[in-house]
Design a protein around this motif. Structure first.
Motif, PDB file in Angstrom:
ATOM      1  N   ALA A 102       0.913  -1.110  -0.024  1.00  0.00           N
ATOM      2  CA  ALA A 102      -0.123  -0.075   0.190  1.00  0.00           C
ATOM      3  C   ALA A 102       0.753   1.069   0.172  1.00  0.00           C
ATOM      4  O   ALA A 102       1.743   1.421   0.656  1.00  0.00           O
ATOM      5  CB  ALA A 102      -0.710  -0.069   1.130  1.00  0.00           C
ATOM      6  N   PRO A 103       0.779   2.253  -0.803  1.00  0.00           N
ATOM      7  CA  PRO A 103       1.474   3.696  -0.826  1.00  0.00           C
ATOM      8  C   PRO A 103       1.330   4.293   0.236  1.00  0.00           C
ATOM      9  O   PRO A 103      -0.082   4.382   0.926  1.00  0.00           O
ATOM     10  CB  PRO A 103       1.008   4.041  -2.340  1.00  0.00           C
ATOM     11  N   ILE A 104       2.010   5.023   0.594  1.00  0.00           N
ATOM     12  CA  ILE A 104       1.892   6.116   1.531  1.00  0.00           C
ATOM     13  C   ILE A 104       1.751   7.386   1.033  1.00  0.00           C
ATOM     14  O   ILE A 104       2.535   7.858   0.300  1.00  0.00           O
ATOM     15  CB  ILE A 104       3.191   6.257   2.680  1.00  0.00           C
ATOM     16  N   ARG A 105       0.575   8.142   1.287  1.00  0.00           N
ATOM     17  CA  ARG A 105       0.431   9.361   0.656  1.00  0.00           C
ATOM     18  C   ARG A 105       1.501  10.567   0.723  1.00  0.00           C
ATOM     19  O   ARG A 105       2.143  10.843   1.763  1.00  0.00           O
ATOM     20  CB  ARG A 105      -0.739   9.906   1.301  1.00  0.00           C
ATOM     21  N   ASN A 106       1.558  11.260  -0.084  1.00  0.00           N
ATOM     22  CA  ASN A 106       2.500  12.286  -0.208  1.00  0.00           C
ATOM     23  C   ASN A 106       4.165  11.914  -0.165  1.00  0.00           C
ATOM     24  O   ASN A 106       4.803  12.289   0.630  1.00  0.00           O
ATOM     25  CB  ASN A 106       2.487  13.459   1.182  1.00  0.00           C
ATOM     26  N   THR A 107       4.199  10.877  -0.664  1.00  0.00           N
ATOM     27  CA  THR A 107       5.833  10.566  -0.654  1.00  0.00           C
ATOM     28  C   THR A 107       6.079  10.015  -1.952  1.00  0.00           C
ATOM     29  O   THR A 107       5.425   9.770  -2.797  1.00  0.00           O
ATOM     30  CB  THR A 107       6.035   9.164   0.266  1.00  0.00           C
ATOM     31  N   ASP A 108       7.375   9.786  -2.274  1.00  0.00           N
ATOM     32  CA  ASP A 108       7.963   9.527  -3.601  1.00  0.00           C
ATOM     33  C   ASP A 108       8.194   7.772  -3.481  1.00  0.00           C
ATOM     34  O   ASP A 108       9.281   7.292  -3.423  1.00  0.00           O
ATOM     35  CB  ASP A 108       9.212  10.287  -3.799  1.00  0.00           C
ATOM     36  N   GLY A 109       7.199   6.926  -3.741  1.00  0.00           N
ATOM     37  CA  GLY A 109       7.178   5.840  -3.648  1.00  0.00           C
ATOM     38  C   GLY A 109       7.416   4.828  -2.516  1.00  0.00           C
ATOM     39  O   GLY A 109       7.530   3.648  -2.560  1.00  0.00           O
ATOM     40  N   CYS A 110       7.136   5.654  -1.311  1.00  0.00           N
ATOM     41  CA  CYS A 110       6.916   4.692  -0.247  1.00  0.00           C
ATOM     42  C   CYS A 110       5.786   3.912  -0.181  1.00  0.00           C
ATOM     43  O   CYS A 110       4.689   4.287  -0.536  1.00  0.00           O
ATOM     44  CB  CYS A 110       7.121   5.684   1.053  1.00  0.00           C
ATOM     45  N   THR A 111       5.741   2.849   0.456  1.00  0.00           N
ATOM     46  CA  THR A 111       4.801   2.038   0.792  1.00  0.00           C
ATOM     47  C   THR A 111       4.974   1.371   2.333  1.00  0.00           C
ATOM     48  O   THR A 111       5.691   1.680   2.923  1.00  0.00           O
ATOM     49  CB  THR A 111       4.861   0.623  -0.114  1.00  0.00           C
ATOM     50  N   THR A 112       3.763   0.637   2.815  1.00  0.00           N
ATOM     51  CA  THR A 112       3.834   0.263   3.811  1.00  0.00           C
ATOM     52  C   THR A 112       4.805  -0.508   4.293  1.00  0.00           C
ATOM     53  O   THR A 112       5.331  -0.694   5.745  1.00  0.00           O
ATOM     54  CB  THR A 112       2.533  -0.411   4.316  1.00  0.00           C
ATOM     55  N   ALA A 113       5.574  -1.341   3.574  1.00  0.00           N
ATOM     56  CA  ALA A 113       6.774  -1.862   3.884  1.00  0.00           C
ATOM     57  C   ALA A 113       8.083  -1.077   4.198  1.00  0.00           C
ATOM     58  O   ALA A 113       8.878  -1.524   5.133  1.00  0.00           O
ATOM     59  CB  ALA A 113       7.300  -2.749   2.515  1.00  0.00           C
TER      60      ALA A 113
END
Length: 605
Positions: free
Chosen positions: A168-179
């Motif tokens: 799952a992506p993290i909002r307002n980040t450059d490619g970050c996910t829950t991992a």
């Protein structure tokens, strides 16, 4: 017994385990008021979050109860948009004018009746469409339209279901996910291990909290209960240390620009009180007040625990942050599961402790007695005014006296009979630091009782209480201090003198356990009588000691916890002394007694 709101696991048992520099020997001291000072005054704007304890309603008590009809579609099914709307309207109509303003939605708003959750594309909780068909913003809008404030709930950490295999992506980040926001070993956290622990050494993690905070701010919420926070919530150790989470939430809320009250839950570790004060506006000090039975609460589960658990926390409460004793369920009679006497004592303790006053009752069916408890303006003023939090000035025995010295020189005084049978309870003025006469006003009954000499005594029912304002008209009490470490005293067993920077004389007597004794010798009084002897002590947990005079049988008293082993507290016990020289002994018996700093003996009985 406490249940997890995150699974169908059985309920689990959880209990919170929870200065005067004087030369050694006997010296004459200035008059002392036997009430600890309030927490240091903090400058907080009147309209700032937690300038005073908040007041309102919470959904959890009815969600968690087995009372017939409350949860017809299964556990916790009470929580619906329709029910929140009904309670909002009732709060506005019945309690708003008395200061009640928050409508707090508790656990489950993003889960269906089978406890299956909903999340948005950014791993953030999303309203369950059946429970809240119009969404959480619409609910907040309705609450605001009634001139009230809206509260919402989240657990600490990243919920396991929201992890979505780390994709799952993290909002307002450059490619970050829950991992990228949790530990690689997926260690769990919070009081139910329902979440993965967030790793705040990773740059994406704060962004996730920021996105959650912005979401609830955009919805218009004014309050967030962050639950399962540790150390506390029945858990300890690095895995369950959520101080970084709380700090992240504080930062994220500030960044939204919306003044959202952050409340932490539950049974928080008093060793981190400074962290809770720094980052939040309130903290639950104990287990749930609900009994998870066929009523909302019961005296034993765990209303009565608070009298033991509150004293250690008293000094940490003040403008900007308050000790949260949990829901005040005193308005529904039979559904509350309490006698009238118990309901009044429950409300009395919450008020004198300066706890937030939020009820979990059904506001659409308040009975007349419950309504009178929730709307008593004089009692509410104790909680909401500039009166400091009260603490016990007698030991934590079945009959107790709690007090606070008010800015105008009066005292707020509560009498409690916690025994299972009727008993008389007395508050001698000497326990407050003065002698002579005092005016007494009964706050529950709005009645001036007149002038009383030396004390007030009341016959109370089982679990009963009275609440007074006491205004001294007499003179300050003269005391003689006797240091525990004085060379004239007698130590027996393991008892020994130890350093104590907070103690008078910077010393105390400790190691009073399994037969350890401390005897104060040559305690001189002018005439025979009963003396209210003030005992300054240190005890990181509640401990008992037998206190006796002149080799008599004595009485066992339980000393409330002072919160840690570096803080001094004081209680007063009556001792019968003879004219001339006396001895006073503290005997640990077969258990562990508190450390003793000093005793202060009145110059007259």
């Amino acid at each position: 017994m406490r249940s997890s709101p995150y699974s169908a696991m059985p309920v689990r048992t959880l209990r919170a385990a929870v200065v005067l520099a004087l030369a050694a020997g006997a010296v004459t001291v200035a008059p002392v008021a036997h009430v600890r000072p309030a927490a240091p005054t903090v400058s907080v704007a009147a309209d700032a979050p937690a300038a005073k304890p908040y007041m309102g309603w919470s959904s959890w008590s009815m969600q968690s109860s087995k009372y017939p009809g409350l949860n017809p579609d299964g556990d916790y099914s009470y929580l619906t948009e329709a029910n929140v709307t009904r309670q909002t309207d009732a709060l506005a109509a019945k309690l708003k004018k008395y200061g009640y303003e928050y409508v707090n939605i508790d656990a489950g708003w993003w889960r269906d009746n089978a406890w299956k959750p909903e999340y948005d594309q950014y791993a953030r909780q999303k309203a369950d469409p059946k429970r809240f068909p119009h969404g959480m913003k619409a609910v907040a809008d309705h609450i605001h339209a009634k001139g009230l404030k809206a509260g919402i709930y989240l657990p600490a950490g990243l919920e396991k279901e929201a992890f979505d295999d780390g994709r799952a992506p993290i909002r307002n980040t450059d490619g970050c996910t829950t991992a990228d926001i949790v530990y690689s070993d997926l260690r769990t956290t919070n009081g139910w291990d329902s979440s993965y622990k967030l790793d705040f050494s990773r740059p994406c993690t704060q962004k996730y909290i920021d996105s959650q905070a912005q979401l609830i701010a955009d919805w218009g919420y004014d309050f967030l209960k962050l639950d399962g926070v540790g150390p506390g919530s029945g858990k300890s150790g690095d895995q369950y240390d959520n101080v970084a989470d709380v700090a992240a939430w504080h930062q994220a809320i500030t960044a939204t620009g919306r003044p959202i009250h952050l409340e932490l839950s539950w049974s928080l570790d008093i060793g981190h009180a400074a962290d809770w004060q720094k980052y939040s506006q309130g903290w639950r000090i104990d287990t749930d007040v609900e009994c998870y039975c066929n009523t909302l609460a019961s005296w034993e589960n765990s209303v009565d625990d608070r009298w033991d658990d509150v004293p250690a926390w008293t000094r940490h409460a003040g403008p900007g942050g308050w000790n949260d004793l949990d829901s005040l369920d005193v308005g529904n009679g039979e559904m509350d599961g309490l006698t009238k006497a118990e309901r009044q004592s429950y409300a009395t303790l919450w008020a004198i402790a300066k706890s937030p006053l939020y009820t979990g009752d059904d506001l659409t069916r308040l009975d007349s007695y419950g309504l009178s408890l929730l709307t008593n303006k004089e009692v509410i003023a104790v909680d909401q005014g500039d009166t400091p939090p009260a603490h016990p000035i007698t030991p934590s025995d079945p009959q107790q006296v709690w007090a606070a010295k008010n800015p105008d020189g009066s005292y707020t005084v509560a009498l409690f009979n916690l025994a299972d049978r009727p008993a008389s309870v007395s508050a001698p003025w000497a326990t407050l630091g003065f002698t002579g006469r005092a005016g007494v006003r009964d706050l529950w009954n709005h009645e001036n009782l007149g002038s009383f000499k030396d004390r007030i005594t009341e016959a109370l029912p089982a679990h009963g209480s009275r609440l007074f304002t006491v205004t001294p008209h007499g003179s300050a009490l003269d005391l003689t201090a006797h240091e525990a470490e004085a060379s004239s005293n007698t130590l027996a067993g393991n008892a020994s003198v130890a350093d104590c920077s907070a103690c008078s004389g910077a010393k105390k007597v400790g190691n009073l356990y399994l037969g350890g004794k401390l005897t104060f010798n040559d305690i001189v009084v002018p005439k025979s009588g009963t003396y209210q002897v003030r005992i300054a002590y240190v005890s990181g947990d509640a401990r008992s000691a037998v206190v006796s005079a002149n080799g008599g049988a004595g009485a066992s008293h339980k000393f409330p916890s002072t919160g840690d082993w570096g803080t001094v507290g004081a209680v007063t016990v009556p001792l019968t002394l003879k004219a001339g020289s006396n001895t006073i002994t503290f005997d640990s018996g077969n258990g562990y007694a508190p450390d003793i700093d000093r005793i202060d003996v009145p110059k007259s009985s």
